[in-house]
Design an enzyme around this catalytic site. Structure first.
Site, mmCIF file in Angstrom:
data_model
loop_
_atom_site.group_PDB
_atom_site.id
_atom_site.type_symbol
_atom_site.label_atom_id
_atom_site.label_comp_id
_atom_site.label_asym_id
_atom_site.label_seq_id
_atom_site.Cartn_x
_atom_site.Cartn_y
_atom_site.Cartn_z
ATOM 1 N N CYS A 1 0.752 -1.302 0.091
ATOM 2 C CA CYS A 1 -0.031 -0.031 0.037
ATOM 3 C C CYS A 1 0.896 1.275 0.061
ATOM 4 C CB CYS A 1 -0.893 0.053 1.290
ATOM 5 S SG CYS A 1 -1.982 1.328 1.285
ATOM 6 N N HIS B 1 -9.280 -3.892 -1.770
ATOM 7 C CA HIS B 1 -8.194 -3.056 -1.162
ATOM 8 C C HIS B 1 -8.500 -1.718 -0.848
ATOM 9 C CE1 HIS B 1 -3.921 -2.176 0.169
ATOM 10 N NE2 HIS B 1 -4.100 -1.060 -0.596
ATOM 11 N N GLU B 2 -8.776 -1.017 -1.981
ATOM 12 C CA GLU B 2 -9.299 0.619 -2.200
ATOM 13 C C GLU B 2 -10.578 0.748 -1.133
ATOM 14 O OE1 GLU B 2 -6.809 2.343 -2.650
ATOM 15 O OE2 GLU B 2 -5.283 1.008 -3.686
ATOM 16 N N HIS C 1 -10.249 1.041 2.391
ATOM 17 C CA HIS C 1 -9.814 2.540 2.652
ATOM 18 C C HIS C 1 -10.793 3.408 2.993
ATOM 19 C CE1 HIS C 1 -5.397 2.491 2.236
ATOM 20 N NE2 HIS C 1 -5.429 2.013 0.957
#
Length: 190
Positions: free
Chosen positions: A94, A136-137, A140
């Site tokens: 990341c 993954h994003e 966030h």
């Protein structure tokens, strides 16, 4: 404009991001800056909190990866995962946790409802690397980092690297934001 990337100690990375109500000139400018910042940092995905904006917005471009050259860059606004299938363990990294990699298990395919750059609603199924990068994003946007999904024993192995990032003892080829967190009544910036 290239924006500085927040590091894992920054409060904005641990908050639930706010949904967008539409795309105006300021959001268009942010999207363009996010793509530019992601490319400058040699990333394949970037969420708005990683550049200090608590918004449910992410960009990705995996066309630099073998077998994904034909995948167009994406803008994803207000994403919601409708369903998941399968499991896949894979190493992740990341831009907000520079120099650290770790194994993370995620669903191998997802059905995603989101709005595109024109704020048109889309529902699509994604698999493989595209599904992984999207998840993954999207994490966030919920205040979750890939290191939060690692096995505890694996996380302990990277603690020194995390401590170095927290202290600012890192070198990267892209600008980093000063990490700020709240402590009682005031902000603490490192």
């Amino acid at each position: 404009m290239i924006l500085p990337i927040t590091t894992y100690t920054d409060e904005v990375l641990h908050q639930t991001a706010k949904p967008l109500k539409g795309v105006d000139g300021a959001v268009e400018e942010l999207i363009d800056s996010m793509f530019e910042s992601m490319e400058n940092a040699s990333g394949i995905g970037l969420a708005a909190p990683q550049v200090g904006h608590s918004l449910r917005l992410l960009v990705l471009d995996i066309s630099c990866m073998k077998s994904y050259e034909d995948v167009a860059p994406m803008v994803v606004i207000n994403p919601h995962i409708l369903s998941v299938k399968g499991k896949n363990l894979m190493e992740e990294g990341c831009l907000s946790v520079p120099g650290v990699q770790g194994d993370v298990q995620r669903p191998s395919s997802i059905t995603l409802k989101y709005r595109d750059r024109n704020f048109l609603e889309q529902t699509e199924e994604f698999s493989g690397m595209l599904a992984r990068v999207l998840q993954h994003e999207i994490d966030h946007l919920s205040g979750t980092l890939f290191i939060d999904r690692m096995e505890k024993r694996d996380r302990r192995k990277i603690q020194k690297e995390l401590d170095d990032i927290a202290k600012g003892n890192i070198e990267v080829d892209y600008p980093l934001a000063r990490a700020c967190s709240r402590d009682g009544g005031g902000a603490i910036c490192m």
